[in-house]
Scaffold this motif. Structure first.
Motif, PDB file in Angstrom:
ATOM      1  N   LEU A   1     -22.710  11.984  33.539  1.00  0.00           N
ATOM      2  CA  LEU A   1     -22.943  11.586  34.921  1.00  0.00           C
ATOM      3  C   LEU A   1     -22.974  12.841  35.769  1.00  0.00           C
ATOM      4  N   GLU A   2     -24.096  13.061  36.449  1.00  0.00           N
ATOM      5  CA  GLU A   2     -24.229  14.230  37.315  1.00  0.00           C
ATOM      6  C   GLU A   2     -23.625  13.925  38.676  1.00  0.00           C
ATOM      7  N   HIS A   3     -23.094  14.945  39.315  1.00  0.00           N
ATOM      8  CA  HIS A   3     -22.561  14.788  40.665  1.00  0.00           C
ATOM      9  C   HIS A   3     -23.710  14.868  41.651  1.00  0.00           C
ATOM     10  N   GLY A   4     -23.666  14.031  42.679  1.00  0.00           N
ATOM     11  CA  GLY A   4     -24.751  13.923  43.637  1.00  0.00           C
ATOM     12  C   GLY A   4     -25.113  15.197  44.356  1.00  0.00           C
ATOM     13  N   ASN A   5     -24.150  16.069  44.602  1.00  0.00           N
ATOM     14  CA  ASN A   5     -24.444  17.274  45.372  1.00  0.00           C
ATOM     15  C   ASN A   5     -24.893  18.444  44.501  1.00  0.00           C
ATOM     16  N   GLY A   6     -24.980  18.234  43.191  1.00  0.00           N
ATOM     17  CA  GLY A   6     -25.437  19.296  42.297  1.00  0.00           C
ATOM     18  C   GLY A   6     -24.378  20.333  41.981  1.00  0.00           C
ATOM     19  N   HIS A   7     -23.194  20.175  42.546  1.00  0.00           N
ATOM     20  CA  HIS A   7     -22.099  21.119  42.295  1.00  0.00           C
ATOM     21  C   HIS A   7     -21.070  20.443  41.398  1.00  0.00           C
ATOM     22  N   GLY A   8     -20.369  21.237  40.666  1.00  0.00           N
ATOM     23  CA  GLY A   8     -19.335  20.693  39.796  1.00  0.00           C
ATOM     24  C   GLY A   8     -19.877  20.375  38.428  1.00  0.00           C
ATOM     25  N   LYS A   9     -18.963  20.130  37.541  1.00  0.00           N
ATOM     26  CA  LYS A   9     -19.296  19.883  36.140  1.00  0.00           C
ATOM     27  C   LYS A   9     -19.644  18.407  35.944  1.00  0.00           C
ATOM     28  N   PRO A  10     -20.726  18.116  35.205  1.00  0.00           N
ATOM     29  CA  PRO A  10     -21.055  16.714  34.912  1.00  0.00           C
ATOM     30  C   PRO A  10     -19.917  16.058  34.128  1.00  0.00           C
TER      31      PRO A  10
END
Length: 92
Positions: free
Chosen positions: A57-66
């Motif tokens: 699951l990808e994070h909406g803001n593109g930051h952080g680890k999936p």
């Protein structure tokens, strides 16, 4: 005079949630699913993945680890949530 048709007894309209798997839209029944259910729905709807792929699951803001979503892990689905399915031998 107009009449309103009522659905047959015992039938209900199923609420759906549209997510993305590898950028392709996938319509899911309801708003909860396991990782395996997401992969199976994606495959049935033409996404070129296999059931043994790892789902993230990808994070909406593109930051952080999936976040890895396990096959038996039941998660809440949000409209337009973005998932990536990668082959087990993909080292990227």
């Amino acid at each position: 005079m107009s009449t309103v048709a009522t659905p047959p007894e015992g039938t209900q309209k199923v609420r759906t949630t549209t997510i993305k798997v590898n950028r392709a839209p996938v319509v899911m029944p309801g708003d909860h699913a396991t990782g395996m259910e997401i992969k199976q729905a994606a495959i049935a709807q033409g996404v070129k993945i296999d059931q043994n792929f790892q789902l993230l699951l990808e994070h909406g803001n593109g930051h952080g680890k999936p976040k890895v979503v396990g096959d038996n892990e039941r998660i809440h689905l949000k409209e337009d949530a973005s998932f990536v399915a990668i082959a087990p031998d993909d080292n990227s």
